[in-house]
Write an enzyme that holds these catalytic residues in place. Structure first.
Site, PDB file in Angstrom:
ATOM      1  N   GLY A  21     -92.485 -11.768  33.575  1.00  0.00           N
ATOM      2  CA  GLY A  21     -91.542 -12.231  34.598  1.00  0.00           C
ATOM      3  C   GLY A  21     -90.172 -12.572  34.027  1.00  0.00           C
ATOM      4  N   ARG A  22     -90.154 -13.341  32.938  1.00  0.00           N
ATOM      5  CA  ARG A  22     -88.856 -13.770  32.393  1.00  0.00           C
ATOM      6  C   ARG A  22     -88.183 -12.691  31.557  1.00  0.00           C
ATOM      7  NH1 ARG A  22     -93.140 -16.493  30.841  1.00  0.00           N
ATOM      8  NH2 ARG A  22     -93.904 -16.336  28.706  1.00  0.00           N
ATOM      9  N   LYS A  47     -92.971 -10.224  41.114  1.00  0.00           N
ATOM     10  CA  LYS A  47     -93.875  -9.392  40.318  1.00  0.00           C
ATOM     11  C   LYS A  47     -95.261  -9.373  40.960  1.00  0.00           C
ATOM     12  CE  LYS A  47     -95.958  -9.028  35.773  1.00  0.00           C
ATOM     13  NZ  LYS A  47     -96.032  -9.481  34.394  1.00  0.00           N
ATOM     14  N   GLU A  68     -93.242 -19.721  47.022  1.00  0.00           N
ATOM     15  CA  GLU A  68     -91.839 -19.898  47.403  1.00  0.00           C
ATOM     16  C   GLU A  68     -91.269 -18.602  47.985  1.00  0.00           C
ATOM     17  OE1 GLU A  68     -93.203 -20.760  44.569  1.00  0.00           O
ATOM     18  OE2 GLU A  68     -92.414 -22.675  43.821  1.00  0.00           O
ATOM     19  N   LYS A  99     -98.977 -25.565  40.486  1.00  0.00           N
ATOM     20  CA  LYS A  99     -99.055 -24.714  41.683  1.00  0.00           C
ATOM     21  C   LYS A  99    -100.327 -25.025  42.460  1.00  0.00           C
ATOM     22  CE  LYS A  99     -96.844 -20.622  39.650  1.00  0.00           C
ATOM     23  NZ  LYS A  99     -97.044 -19.232  39.264  1.00  0.00           N
ATOM     24  N   GLU A 146     -90.173 -21.267  28.849  1.00  0.00           N
ATOM     25  CA  GLU A 146     -91.439 -20.753  29.366  1.00  0.00           C
ATOM     26  C   GLU A 146     -92.133 -19.917  28.290  1.00  0.00           C
ATOM     27  OE1 GLU A 146     -92.228 -19.916  33.865  1.00  0.00           O
ATOM     28  OE2 GLU A 146     -91.925 -17.961  32.958  1.00  0.00           O
ATOM     29  N   HIS A 172     -65.726 -32.458  29.123  1.00  0.00           N
ATOM     30  CA  HIS A 172     -65.353 -33.678  29.851  1.00  0.00           C
ATOM     31  C   HIS A 172     -66.577 -34.358  30.441  1.00  0.00           C
ATOM     32  CE1 HIS A 172     -61.072 -32.762  29.491  1.00  0.00           C
ATOM     33  NE2 HIS A 172     -61.495 -31.497  29.519  1.00  0.00           N
TER      34      HIS A 172
HETATM   35  O1  F6P Z   1     -94.139 -19.870  37.728  1.00  0.00           O
HETATM   36  C1  F6P Z   1     -93.988 -19.011  36.688  1.00  0.00           C
HETATM   37  C2  F6P Z   1     -93.755 -17.595  37.094  1.00  0.00           C
HETATM   38  O2  F6P Z   1     -94.941 -16.889  36.993  1.00  0.00           O
HETATM   39  C3  F6P Z   1     -92.663 -16.976  36.219  1.00  0.00           C
HETATM   40  O3  F6P Z   1     -93.128 -16.585  34.988  1.00  0.00           O
HETATM   41  C4  F6P Z   1     -92.172 -15.888  37.080  1.00  0.00           C
HETATM   42  O4  F6P Z   1     -90.953 -15.387  36.646  1.00  0.00           O
HETATM   43  C5  F6P Z   1     -92.116 -16.602  38.409  1.00  0.00           C
HETATM   44  O5  F6P Z   1     -93.262 -17.434  38.411  1.00  0.00           O
HETATM   45  C6  F6P Z   1     -92.075 -15.729  39.626  1.00  0.00           C
HETATM   46  O6  F6P Z   1     -93.207 -14.907  39.721  1.00  0.00           O
HETATM   47  P1  F6P Z   1     -93.238 -13.643  40.671  1.00  0.00           P
HETATM   48  O7  F6P Z   1     -92.202 -12.699  40.212  1.00  0.00           O
HETATM   49  O8  F6P Z   1     -94.631 -13.089  40.549  1.00  0.00           O
HETATM   50  O9  F6P Z   1     -92.954 -14.110  42.073  1.00  0.00           O
END
Ligand code: F6P
Length: 546
Positions: free
Chosen positions: A267-268, A205, A211, A509, A353, A384
């Site tokens: 995002g979620r 987003k 990452e 972060k 979240e 199990h």
């Molecule tokens: O770390 C939280 C967050 O902002 C989430 O809410 C989101 O889904 C994820 O990081 C990834 O963010 P982006 O889509 O901006 O890479």
């Protein structure tokens, strides 16, 4: 006034004192219609909530609480595009992503429906070209593998749904989902792929997530190394999904190959935005639309159904009942479908979240418990592993059992019926054993030795919901996810919190960015009072020969 001060909350507290200890055995014995009356249907979903520690009066009181906190008005405000996320001053409009209307909803000066459908159209065109072989790589070969790079909401939705809908996917294409900055994630995902036939979907987003950008850079290096270093290859092998065109272009992806979405998609809550691109390539635009229609059916149900018959609202209100009046801290989600193996992980982000918050909308501390720890594994595997604690442990763990009448027929040429019957027998047996248990008398009647009897007693009275549908189809998956989205919304409104920000993940972060140089250089300054992190940095630095 605190959340717990209202007359409706106090009525529930009083009611809990009366019914909280009642056993499900007695509740069922007293009310023969319970198993057929305490059910609701929405779309293709059938919710049996009769095996919960509640009565019809509880449902009435919970519905009154929902009215009191203005759930209806908040829902309408969400659907209208009001800025109900105050800390980020944003609308919360994921429901518009699946609205079949192609125009009419004006938000902040934009025709939201039109913009959504414009992107959906571009996605469909792209998906068809990849699936049909018209989109070719740098060497002219057709694409055989799609690697989605994203994390959190930019990974969990499509990764969960791809697995869930594998039986509906194009089996000639390979799909991989890379999220972790652990370098092994990307390495394992690409080790058997051919750069000439691999397409990367970089999904973020913000397009600033450490990452995702790190993985995307490494993927580009892997691609160029495999294709002789010609930078022009990037345009054929990288597309982006983002709200941030500037950063996408800075990264080196042509914005003509970018699929946009908007800041009003959290995002979620983004899996029905362009974040679903890799899934659309997997299952094709038509089945993707069926999934969106499934979401939409539940969106409309949630918006319009009275709370006593409102499936997502009931799920949310029943969970409030356990979290706030019984002190339950966790919620198990137990899908009886191997295809839904990632569904609990998806729900972890969606629920935790969203509602892991300790201040109300006006910034004052909450006066009631919020959130819950969501976890689970598919049945029968979980049986199990951890079900022992559910049956005989001391913790109260409400559980959602999810099952389907028909199996997905993988090979389309063999009869899976009897195997699926066994699967469903387990799906039925576990909630029944949890609810009704086994008394000492029943155990002793089997001839069990006296001193072993207490060990075999199953106390029962462990609550659960059963959510069933005819079959796991794209539409049913959409219905299921939408039901949990609105469950979360319901909880958040009752608790008076903002379910749509996530400031809590920011500090970690920032600290990771501060710590990265310390791992690299022996002379990096150490933290004054954090002797624990200092020692760990030294250990890891030594372990890496630095
Ligand atoms: O770390 C939280 C967050 O902002 C989430 O809410 C989101 O889904 C994820 O990081 C990834 O963010 P982006 O889509 O901006 O890479």
């Amino acid at each position: 006034m605190g959340t717990s001060d209202s007359a409706e909350w106090q009525a529930l507290a009083e009611h809990h004192r009366e019914v909280g200890d009642r056993h499900l055995r007695d509740l069922f014995a007293e009310d023969p219609q319970r198993g057929t009356d305490l059910v609701v249907t929405a779309g293709d979903l059938y919710l049996d909530y009769s095996k919960n520690r509640l009565t019809r009066e509880t449902v009435r009181l919970l519905a009154a609480l929902a009215e009191r906190v203005g759930l209806r008005e908040r829902t309408e405000a969400m659907f209208r595009g009001e800025h109900i996320n105050p800390t980020e001053d944003r609308a919360v409009l994921h429901v518009a992503l699946r609205d079949p209307r192609t125009g009419g909803l004006d938000v902040d000066g934009h025709d939201v429906n039109a913009e959504v459908h414009e992107v959906l159209g571009r996605m469909a065109d792209f998906a068809d070209r990849v699936r049909g072989g018209a989109w070719t790589g740098h060497t002219g070969e057709r694409i055989r593998a799609v690697v989605n790079i994203g994390i959190g909401g930019s990974d969990l939705g499509p990764a969960m749904a791809y697995l869930a809908l594998r039986d509906y996917s194009d089996r000639s294409l390979t799909f991989r989902f890379v999220s972790n900055i652990d370098p092994t994630d990307l390495a394992e995902a690409t080790r058997d792929l051919d750069p000439a036939t691999t397409l990367f979907v970089v999904a973020s987003k913000t397009f600033t997530t450490q990452e995702t950008l790190t993985n995307a850079k490494e993927a580009r290096r892997w691609l160029l190394e495999g294709l002789g270093g010609d930078e022009k290859a990037v345009a054929k092998h990288f597309v982006a999904v983002s709200t941030n065109a500037e950063k996408v272009s800075e990264f080196g992806i042509d914005t003509a190959n970018m699929f946009g979405f908007w800041d009003w998609v959290g995002g979620r809550y983004s899996f029905t935005s362009a974040i679903g691109l890799s899934l659309m390539v997997a299952i094709g635009p038509e089945q993707y639309r069926e999934m969106l229609d499934g979401f939409h059916a539940i969106d409309e149900h949630f918006r319009t159904a009275p709370y006593g018959e409102n499936l997502p609202a009931l799920l949310g209100l029943i969970s409030v009942w356990y979290v706030d009046f019984f002190g339950a801290q966790s919620q198990a989600v137990l899908p009886y479908s191997q295809y839904l193996a990632r569904f609990p992980a998806y729900l972890q982000q969606l629920c935790m979240e969203s509602n892991g918050k300790s201040v109300t909308l006006d910034g004052s501390p909450v006066d009631v418990a919020t959130g819950e720890i969501v976890w689970g594994e598919p049945g029968t595997n979980g049986q199990h592993a951890f079900y022992q604690l559910l049956h005989q442990g001391t913790l109260l763990v409400p559980a959602d059992f999810i099952g389907f009448a028909q199996p997905n027929d993988l090979t389309h040429d063999r009869d899976l019926d009897s195997m699926h019957d066994l699967f469903l027998a387990n799906f039925l047996a576990q909630p029944r054993a949890l609810a009704f248990g086994r008394t000492a008398e029943e155990v002793a009647a089997d001839g069990t030795a006296g001193d072993v009897v207490p060990h075999k007693v199953m106390p029962g009275n462990h609550p659960s919901n059963a959510i069933v549908a005819p079959k796991l189809t794209p539409s049913v998956l959409g219905q299921l996810v939408a039901a949990y989205e609105h469950r979360v919304f319901t909880q958040g409104v009752v608790w008076g919190i903002n379910s749509f920000d996530q400031w809590g993940v920011e500090l970690g972060k920032v600290m990771a960015n501060q710590l990265a140089p310390k791992l690299q250089s022996g002379s990096a300054p150490e933290y004054d009072s954090d002797s624990s992190t200092n020692a760990l940095v030294r250990y890891l630095r030594e372990g890496r020969g630095r």
